[in-house]
Design a protein around this motif. Structure first.
Motif, PDB file in Angstrom:
ATOM      1  N   GLY A   6      59.760  66.781  24.334  1.00 59.53           N
ATOM      2  CA  GLY A   6      60.226  67.479  23.146  1.00 59.53           C
ATOM      3  C   GLY A   6      59.566  68.838  23.114  1.00 59.53           C
ATOM      4  N   TYR A   7      60.263  69.820  22.539  1.00 60.38           N
ATOM      5  CA  TYR A   7      59.684  71.169  22.500  1.00 60.38           C
ATOM      6  C   TYR A   7      60.136  71.912  21.253  1.00 60.38           C
ATOM      7  N   ILE A   8      59.205  72.674  20.665  1.00 60.59           N
ATOM      8  CA  ILE A   8      59.571  73.628  19.616  1.00 60.59           C
ATOM      9  C   ILE A   8      58.690  74.858  19.827  1.00 60.59           C
ATOM     10  N   GLY A   9      59.324  76.022  19.934  1.00 64.95           N
ATOM     11  CA  GLY A   9      58.506  77.204  20.213  1.00 64.95           C
ATOM     12  C   GLY A   9      59.339  78.464  20.301  1.00 64.95           C
ATOM     13  N   THR A  10      58.864  79.389  21.133  1.00 62.05           N
ATOM     14  CA  THR A  10      59.522  80.695  21.224  1.00 62.05           C
ATOM     15  C   THR A  10      60.492  80.761  22.402  1.00 62.05           C
ATOM     16  N   GLY A  61      70.515  74.357  31.511  1.00 57.84           N
ATOM     17  CA  GLY A  61      70.141  74.429  30.099  1.00 57.84           C
ATOM     18  C   GLY A  61      70.828  75.560  29.345  1.00 57.84           C
ATOM     19  N   ALA A  62      71.525  76.455  30.069  1.00 58.84           N
ATOM     20  CA  ALA A  62      72.108  77.654  29.436  1.00 58.84           C
ATOM     21  C   ALA A  62      73.187  77.317  28.403  1.00 58.84           C
ATOM     22  N   THR A  63      73.866  76.157  28.563  1.00 56.91           N
ATOM     23  CA  THR A  63      74.962  75.839  27.638  1.00 56.91           C
ATOM     24  C   THR A  63      74.451  75.257  26.312  1.00 56.91           C
ATOM     25  N   LEU A  64      73.155  74.998  26.237  1.00 55.40           N
ATOM     26  CA  LEU A  64      72.592  74.444  24.999  1.00 55.40           C
ATOM     27  C   LEU A  64      71.540  75.415  24.440  1.00 55.40           C
ATOM     28  N   PRO A  65      71.970  76.451  23.720  1.00 50.10           N
ATOM     29  CA  PRO A  65      70.996  77.412  23.209  1.00 50.10           C
ATOM     30  C   PRO A  65      70.198  76.856  22.033  1.00 50.10           C
ATOM     31  N   GLY A  66      69.000  77.363  21.865  1.00 50.96           N
ATOM     32  CA  GLY A  66      68.155  76.907  20.755  1.00 50.96           C
ATOM     33  C   GLY A  66      66.724  76.743  21.224  1.00 50.96           C
ATOM     34  N   THR A  67      65.809  76.812  20.291  1.00 49.77           N
ATOM     35  CA  THR A  67      64.386  76.783  20.648  1.00 49.77           C
ATOM     36  C   THR A  67      63.691  75.485  20.207  1.00 49.77           C
ATOM     37  N   VAL A  68      64.499  74.494  19.811  1.00 49.22           N
ATOM     38  CA  VAL A  68      63.962  73.187  19.403  1.00 49.22           C
ATOM     39  C   VAL A  68      64.770  72.101  20.098  1.00 49.22           C
ATOM     40  N   GLY A  69      64.106  71.116  20.683  1.00 48.46           N
ATOM     41  CA  GLY A  69      64.897  70.072  21.331  1.00 48.46           C
ATOM     42  C   GLY A  69      64.080  68.876  21.766  1.00 48.46           C
ATOM     43  N   ILE A  70      64.824  67.806  22.114  1.00 52.56           N
ATOM     44  CA  ILE A  70      64.190  66.598  22.651  1.00 52.56           C
ATOM     45  C   ILE A  70      64.989  66.139  23.877  1.00 52.56           C
ATOM     46  N   GLY A 187      54.359  77.513  21.928  1.00 54.12           N
ATOM     47  CA  GLY A 187      55.079  76.386  21.353  1.00 54.12           C
ATOM     48  C   GLY A 187      54.339  75.086  21.537  1.00 54.12           C
ATOM     49  N   ASN A 188      54.891  74.035  20.916  1.00 55.88           N
ATOM     50  CA  ASN A 188      54.267  72.718  20.986  1.00 55.88           C
ATOM     51  C   ASN A 188      55.214  71.727  21.646  1.00 55.88           C
TER      52      ASN A 188
END
Ligand code: GLU
Length: 305
Positions: A6-10, A61-70, A187-188
């Motif tokens: 999982g990731y959340i960050g810049t 990963g380019a087709t799923l934009p966003g800076t939060v994910g699992i 990020g974390n």
């Protein structure tokens, strides 16, 4: 065994998730999936087979934009390896998404209860029960819903969870399934094992049984199952990537040998209830089992040695 990240960050989340899952490939898996939240919609892609298939499907990963994910690599225990059974799993309106490692022992009981309340199930997994149960208990406070669900679940679980109403948060919990938390200025992260986060940080927290963590872009908050906040100390990892994958052992076979007692315990414990062997997922009556005259054990791996 299999993996969670999982990731959340810049950074963009999808490439970080795919990279983390690749570092967990050694744990074995039959399918993989990721969910990324761009603040408006939680998008997901899943694929049976190698991680490469998912990488191609998402153009790295380019087709799923966003800076939060699992993300998740699955080792099927409930339901065949298929796109439908692959994680992540959603609640009915796609506002809650879950990845899970482990086995929910009482999932049939919970599934029946939820079905009675009108919940519909799309997969054969025990994991989907968690997504719907979170939906059932969610009244605006993710921590409260997670704690309530943990009180109801029996079995083993490492979970990564996102809520559409909380675009800047990722939640994770564990019980008898590993989960670590990594923290860095960019990020974390959460992961099933250290190698998945080493590219970004060497400072990790080891989540203990029945602990919950809330990750934001710049902070970590730990709680116990009763939603009380906890203080935890980070551990600085100074193994190199190679040693980290082997968990400090000299080579993989030695690691596997030392993990055998735990592997056997993890496999048997969920299936022994009040001194009886209970294999719910077999779906056979005692009568049917009595008619079996031969059992073939099919296995692979280095057990041969
Ligand atoms: N029990 C879940 C399933 O069959 C999770 C398996 C895993 O640990 O990957 O989907």
């Amino acid at each position: 065994m299999c993996g969670i990240v999982g990731y959340i960050g810049t950074h963009q989340a999808a490439p970080v998730l795919l990279d983390g899952l690749a570092k967990l490939e050694y744990r074995g898996y039959d399918s993989a999936g990721i969910a990324v939240y761009d603040g408006e919609k939680i998008r997901t892609e899943k694929a049976v087979g190698r991680l490469k298939v998912l990488e191609e499907l998402t153009q790295d990963g380019a087709t799923l934009p966003g800076t939060v994910g699992i993300g998740h690599t699955r080792w099927a225990t409930h339901g065949v390896p298929s796109d439908l059974n692959a994680h992540p799993h959603f609640n009915h309106d796609h506002s809650i998404v879950v990845v899970h490692n482990g086995i929910i022992e009482n999932y049939l009981k919970l599934k029946k209860k939820l079905a009675g309340k009108g919940y519909e199930f799309l997969s054969e997994t025990d994991t989907e029960v968690i997504a719907h149960m979170l939906d059932y208990y969610y009244k605006g406070d993710p921590l409260d819903a997670i704690s309530k669900v943990m009180h109801r679940m029996e079995g083993s679980y490492g979970l990564g969870i996102m809520f559409r109403d909380h675009p800047d948060e990722v939640y994770a919990v564990r019980k008898d399934s590993p989960l670590i938390v990594g923290t860095s200025p960019e990020g974390n992260l959460i992961a099933s094992d250290v190698p998945a986060v080493l590219k970004y940080t060497r400072d990790v927290y080891f989540l203990e049984n029945e602990e919950i963590v809330k990750l934001t872009r710049d902070g970590l908050h730990f709680y116990n199952i009763d939603e009380e906040e906890l203080e935890k100390e980070a551990t600085h990892i100074d193994w190199d990537m190679n040693a980290a994958e082997k968990g400090g052992y000299e080579h993989f076979m030695l690691k596997e040998m030392h993990e055998q007692p735990k592997a056997v315990k993890d496999t048997l414990t969920p299936r022994i209830k009040n001194g009886d062997v209970v294999i719910e997922e077999l779906g056979m009556t005692d009568e049917e089992i009595r008619t079996i005259s031969k059992i073939f054990i099919v296995a692979c791996g280095s057990a041969y040695h």
